[in-house]
Design an enzyme around this catalytic site. Structure first.
Site, short mmCIF file in Angstrom:
data_model
loop_
_atom_site.label_atom_id
_atom_site.label_comp_id
_atom_site.label_asym_id
_atom_site.label_seq_id
_atom_site.Cartn_x
_atom_site.Cartn_y
_atom_site.Cartn_z
CB CYS A 23 -0.89 -0.02 1.24
SG CYS A 23 -1.99 1.40 1.36
CG LEU A 25 -1.83 8.06 1.61
CD1 LEU A 25 -3.25 7.89 1.13
CD2 LEU A 25 -1.79 8.44 3.06
CE LYS A 33 4.03 20.14 -2.14
NZ LYS A 33 3.86 20.57 -0.74
CE LYS A 37 7.38 9.67 -11.38
NZ LYS A 37 7.88 10.44 -12.52
CD GLU A 57 -1.78 -6.25 -1.82
OE1 GLU A 57 -2.99 -6.33 -1.57
OE2 GLU A 57 -0.89 -6.17 -0.95
#
Length: 168
Positions: A23, A25, A33, A37, A57
């Site tokens: 996951c 976020l 910004k 990445k 995933e």
């Protein structure tokens, strides 16, 4: 000043599907910004330490897909540019398996990315990677920035040791 949470990711200790990230976020006020990445790059830095190929995933969200496709494209294009600039013709040969070993991306993610960029070509019963510098530069201009860089030398982490590959 100081430290601020800009996002997070989770990772399974031992993934049977070779997921290197479960996951991801980036908080809304910190999006666009380069932190997304950064987290993706960080997950692959951990995969390199683990000495395995990984993938996020599935299924990916729309934003996750765009972020990963951009990251994979930029990383592969830069590596292909580096390889294509080698003076010896034999050193300019690279397979998808070798790219997987270099990047820690799965072969499936590499093949899908090269297909999407129309760099993976098929001729006379064989696939080959068309690493024409003009094509590479064209795609690099369109795949976004590199994000916040990851310094692998600053990572102090030990992989989860349940697999027999660490006992050899």
């Amino acid at each position: 000043q100081g430290f601020h949470v800009v996002g997070y990711f989770s990772k399974e200790k031992e993934s049977v599907n070779n997921y290197n990230l479960a996951c991801i976020l980036t908080l809304p006020q910190h999006q666009r910004k380069g932190y997304g990445k950064f987290i993706i790059n960080f997950s692959y830095a951990l995969s390199k330490i683990e000495k395995k190929h990984g993938s996020p995933e599935k299924p990916l969200s729309d934003l996750g897909r765009v972020s990963y496709e951009s990251f994979w494209a930029r990383s592969l294009l830069l590596k292909l540019r580096e390889i294509s600039n080698k003076p010896n013709a034999e050193d300019r040969m690279v397979s998808i398996g070798e790219l997987a070993d270099i990047t820690s991306f799965t072969q499936a993610d590499i093949k899908a990315t090269l297909d999407r960029l129309q760099i993976l070509q098929y001729s006379q019963g064989q696939f080959y990677i068309n690493a024409n510098p003009k094509i590479i530069d064209y795609h690099l201009q369109r795949c976004g920035g590199e994000g916040v860089p990851v310094d692998p030398s600053k990572i102090h982490w030990t992989p989860h040791l349940t697999s027999d590959r660490w006992l050899r």
